[in-house]
Design a protein around this motif. Structure first.
Motif, mmCIF file in Angstrom:
data_model
loop_
_atom_site.group_PDB
_atom_site.id
_atom_site.type_symbol
_atom_site.label_atom_id
_atom_site.label_comp_id
_atom_site.label_asym_id
_atom_site.label_seq_id
_atom_site.Cartn_x
_atom_site.Cartn_y
_atom_site.Cartn_z
ATOM 1 N N HIS A 93 21.318 -10.965 12.110
ATOM 2 C CA HIS A 93 20.779 -11.483 10.843
ATOM 3 C C HIS A 93 21.960 -11.665 9.908
ATOM 4 O O HIS A 93 22.776 -10.757 9.761
ATOM 5 N N HIS A 94 22.075 -12.844 9.267
ATOM 6 C CA HIS A 94 23.236 -13.101 8.410
ATOM 7 C C HIS A 94 22.881 -14.085 7.313
ATOM 8 O O HIS A 94 21.896 -14.815 7.405
ATOM 9 N N GLY A 95 23.700 -14.063 6.255
ATOM 10 C CA GLY A 95 23.491 -15.001 5.166
ATOM 11 C C GLY A 95 24.222 -14.573 3.921
ATOM 12 O O GLY A 95 25.039 -13.656 3.927
ATOM 13 N N ALA A 96 23.896 -15.262 2.814
ATOM 14 C CA ALA A 96 24.444 -14.929 1.505
ATOM 15 C C ALA A 96 23.537 -13.883 0.879
ATOM 16 O O ALA A 96 22.312 -13.996 0.941
ATOM 17 N N LEU A 97 24.124 -12.882 0.290
ATOM 18 C CA LEU A 97 23.376 -11.810 -0.347
ATOM 19 C C LEU A 97 22.403 -12.378 -1.379
ATOM 20 O O LEU A 97 22.799 -13.154 -2.240
ATOM 21 N N GLY A 98 21.130 -12.027 -1.257
ATOM 22 C CA GLY A 98 20.121 -12.462 -2.206
ATOM 23 C C GLY A 98 19.305 -13.652 -1.752
ATOM 24 O O GLY A 98 18.260 -13.943 -2.320
ATOM 25 N N ALA A 99 19.745 -14.362 -0.719
ATOM 26 C CA ALA A 99 18.993 -15.496 -0.164
ATOM 27 C C ALA A 99 18.451 -15.081 1.200
ATOM 28 O O ALA A 99 19.038 -14.235 1.874
ATOM 29 N N ASN A 100 17.322 -15.659 1.587
ATOM 30 C CA ASN A 100 16.786 -15.336 2.910
ATOM 31 C C ASN A 100 17.815 -15.686 3.967
ATOM 32 O O ASN A 100 18.367 -16.793 3.976
ATOM 33 N N GLY A 101 18.087 -14.726 4.842
ATOM 34 C CA GLY A 101 19.092 -14.908 5.873
ATOM 35 C C GLY A 101 18.562 -15.633 7.088
ATOM 36 O O GLY A 101 17.376 -15.937 7.196
ATOM 37 N N LYS A 102 19.467 -15.911 7.998
ATOM 38 C CA LYS A 102 19.127 -16.563 9.261
ATOM 39 C C LYS A 102 19.104 -15.497 10.344
ATOM 40 O O LYS A 102 19.899 -14.581 10.350
ATOM 41 N N LEU A 103 18.188 -15.662 11.271
ATOM 42 C CA LEU A 103 17.976 -14.684 12.329
ATOM 43 C C LEU A 103 18.164 -15.369 13.674
ATOM 44 O O LEU A 103 17.663 -16.484 13.886
ATOM 45 N N SER A 104 18.887 -14.715 14.567
ATOM 46 C CA SER A 104 19.002 -15.207 15.936
ATOM 47 C C SER A 104 18.907 -14.003 16.862
ATOM 48 O O SER A 104 19.216 -12.874 16.476
ATOM 49 N N SER A 105 18.447 -14.251 18.061
ATOM 50 C CA SER A 105 18.329 -13.156 19.022
ATOM 51 C C SER A 105 18.562 -13.688 20.426
ATOM 52 O O SER A 105 18.430 -14.888 20.682
ATOM 53 N N GLU A 106 18.929 -12.773 21.287
ATOM 54 C CA GLU A 106 19.085 -13.117 22.696
ATOM 55 C C GLU A 106 18.547 -11.976 23.536
ATOM 56 O O GLU A 106 18.640 -10.809 23.163
ATOM 57 N N LYS A 107 17.954 -12.331 24.642
ATOM 58 C CA LYS A 107 17.436 -11.316 25.556
ATOM 59 C C LYS A 107 18.595 -10.484 26.073
ATOM 60 O O LYS A 107 19.660 -11.014 26.400
ATOM 61 N N ALA A 108 18.379 -9.176 26.104
ATOM 62 C CA ALA A 108 19.435 -8.273 26.573
ATOM 63 C C ALA A 108 18.792 -6.975 27.033
ATOM 64 O O ALA A 108 17.770 -6.550 26.479
ATOM 65 N N GLY A 109 19.379 -6.366 27.994
ATOM 66 C CA GLY A 109 18.931 -5.057 28.440
ATOM 67 C C GLY A 109 19.611 -3.975 27.625
ATOM 68 O O GLY A 109 20.637 -4.216 26.974
ATOM 69 N N ALA A 110 19.053 -2.796 27.671
ATOM 70 C CA ALA A 110 19.616 -1.676 26.919
ATOM 71 C C ALA A 110 21.067 -1.413 27.330
ATOM 72 O O ALA A 110 21.895 -1.038 26.494
ATOM 73 N N GLU A 111 21.381 -1.625 28.608
ATOM 74 C CA GLU A 111 22.744 -1.381 29.085
ATOM 75 C C GLU A 111 23.745 -2.377 28.498
ATOM 76 O O GLU A 111 24.931 -2.088 28.405
ATOM 77 N N ASP A 112 23.277 -3.554 28.061
ATOM 78 C CA ASP A 112 24.157 -4.563 27.466
ATOM 79 C C ASP A 112 24.290 -4.408 25.949
ATOM 80 O O ASP A 112 25.212 -4.963 25.352
ATOM 81 N N ALA A 113 23.374 -3.693 25.341
ATOM 82 C CA ALA A 113 23.314 -3.624 23.873
ATOM 83 C C ALA A 113 24.590 -3.077 23.256
ATOM 84 O O ALA A 113 25.084 -3.619 22.260
ATOM 85 N N GLU A 114 25.136 -2.020 23.816
ATOM 86 C CA GLU A 114 26.353 -1.424 23.263
ATOM 87 C C GLU A 114 27.517 -2.404 23.304
ATOM 88 O O GLU A 114 28.259 -2.548 22.327
ATOM 89 N N GLN A 115 27.679 -3.101 24.408
ATOM 90 C CA GLN A 115 28.766 -4.085 24.535
ATOM 91 C C GLN A 115 28.574 -5.235 23.549
ATOM 92 O O GLN A 115 29.527 -5.689 22.913
ATOM 93 N N LEU A 116 27.335 -5.686 23.396
ATOM 94 C CA LEU A 116 27.056 -6.758 22.443
ATOM 95 C C LEU A 116 27.359 -6.309 21.009
ATOM 96 O O LEU A 116 27.919 -7.072 20.223
ATOM 97 N N LEU A 117 27.006 -5.077 20.684
ATOM 98 C CA LEU A 117 27.275 -4.554 19.349
ATOM 99 C C LEU A 117 28.784 -4.437 19.107
ATOM 100 O O LEU A 117 29.274 -4.809 18.035
#
Length: 172
Positions: A29-53
């Motif tokens: 989730h990202h954007g300019a503070l105070g404006a509605n942000g943009k959201l994107s997501s991708e399918k990932a398993g729990a084992e991939d989450a740490e690497q993605l973060l």
């Protein structure tokens, strides 16, 4: 969830990411503070989450994003005064509704963190208090007011004050 900020000229920008275990998605989730942000997501398993973060954090750092500077943060107190020392059933419902509405509004606009409600002594007895930590007091106040107006709890029941212990730089 990790949230990082960058100041560009007169605007704070934010990027945040988390792993939604229930949906099996890595969310950004990202954007300019105070404006509605943009959201994107991708399918990932729990084992991939740490690497993605870790990759997300590395990219943010490369782009100049970091944790919010302590000296730039302001804390506001959102109060719901109580009739007694403990909230009645209707007061509990109202407090929960205000918390959910304000939390959602702040989150979509990257405006900061809202604590869970706690009962504290107040000048008129007791109040349910939620603390809001933000980088922009004005936009946070506007968002809180909009959230309360959009809910079913009368705005006259809600008070919003600058926390004198954590005032930061008011005006930001």
């Amino acid at each position: 969830m990790i949230t990082l900020y960058r100041r560009d000229e007169q605007v704070w920008n934010y990027r945040e990411a988390w792993y939604d275990e229930a949906a099996g998605e890595f969310v950004v989730h990202h954007g300019a503070l105070g404006a509605n942000g943009k959201l994107s997501s991708e399918k990932a398993g729990a084992e991939d989450a740490e690497q993605l973060l870790e990759s997300f954090i590395a990219q943010c750092r490369a782009d100049g994003f970091s944790e919010a500077p302590e000296e730039a943060q302001v804390q506001l107190r959102l109060l719901y005064p109580l009739k007694g020392a403990e909230p009645s059933a209707s007061e509990q419902r109202n407090i929960g509704a205000v918390h959910r509405d304000v939390l959602a509004t702040l989150a979509w606009r990257g405006l900061g963190l809202l604590s869970d409600p706690v009962i504290e002594p107040h000048e008129s007895g007791h109040a349910s208090v939620m603390r809001l930590t933000t980088l922009h007091q004005g936009k946070a106040r506007e968002a809180v007011k909009a959230a309360v107006r959009g809910g079913d709890v009368p705005a006259s029941k809600i008070q919003l004050h600058l926390d004198p212990d954590r005032a930061g730089r008011p005006g930001q």
